[in-house]
Motif scaffolding. Sequence first.
Motif, short mmCIF file in Angstrom:
data_model
loop_
_atom_site.label_atom_id
_atom_site.label_comp_id
_atom_site.label_asym_id
_atom_site.label_seq_id
_atom_site.Cartn_x
_atom_site.Cartn_y
_atom_site.Cartn_z
N VAL A 1 0.84 -1.20 0.00
CA VAL A 1 0.00 0.00 0.00
C VAL A 1 0.87 1.25 0.00
O VAL A 1 0.58 2.22 -0.72
N ASN A 2 1.93 1.26 0.77
CA ASN A 2 2.84 2.41 0.79
C ASN A 2 3.49 2.62 -0.58
O ASN A 2 3.60 3.77 -1.04
N ARG B 1 3.65 5.54 -5.79
CA ARG B 1 3.54 5.48 -7.25
C ARG B 1 2.36 6.30 -7.76
O ARG B 1 2.43 6.89 -8.84
N LEU B 2 1.28 6.37 -6.98
CA LEU B 2 0.13 7.17 -7.38
C LEU B 2 0.47 8.66 -7.35
O LEU B 2 0.11 9.41 -8.27
N THR C 1 -6.50 -1.26 -8.75
CA THR C 1 -5.41 -2.04 -8.16
C THR C 1 -5.05 -1.49 -6.78
O THR C 1 -4.85 -2.25 -5.83
N ILE C 2 -5.01 -0.18 -6.67
CA ILE C 2 -4.71 0.45 -5.39
C ILE C 2 -5.82 0.13 -4.39
O ILE C 2 -5.56 -0.20 -3.23
N LEU D 1 -5.40 -1.91 -0.96
CA LEU D 1 -5.81 -1.27 0.28
C LEU D 1 -6.81 -2.14 1.05
O LEU D 1 -6.73 -2.26 2.28
N THR D 2 -7.72 -2.78 0.32
CA THR D 2 -8.68 -3.68 0.96
C THR D 2 -7.98 -4.89 1.56
O THR D 2 -8.32 -5.33 2.66
N LYS D 3 -6.99 -5.44 0.85
CA LYS D 3 -6.22 -6.56 1.39
C LYS D 3 -5.51 -6.16 2.67
O LYS D 3 -5.47 -6.93 3.64
#
Length: 103
Positions: free
Chosen positions: A52-53, A58-59, A69-70, A74-76
């Motif tokens: 996530v970091n 990258r975002l 994908t993000i 994030l949900t995972k």
Amino acid sequence: MYIVPISSAITPLDILSQNETAAADKSKTDSPSFADVFREVITDVTETQQVVNEDSARLVMGEIDDLHTIYNNLTKAEIAVETFVAVKDACQQSYDQIMQMSM
């Protein structure tokens, strides 16, 4: 055509029972300990947080075009943290119950 003799195709019963006891012994020793399970949960939380970091960085840099994908990562990470908290709470409740037992 080759015909397999019956005597070689049948395994003796004592060999079968030895295989079953070996499999039972193996299943007893192969079961993970609580420390292994807890370590795996912590590792999962750490890995998902790192992903996530990296996705966030990258975002911000504009390297990611697909937001789904993000969101999935994030949900995972959220599920991993919730699992960790649930395991921690269960451990703490078990410890409290053990400490309240009279001997």
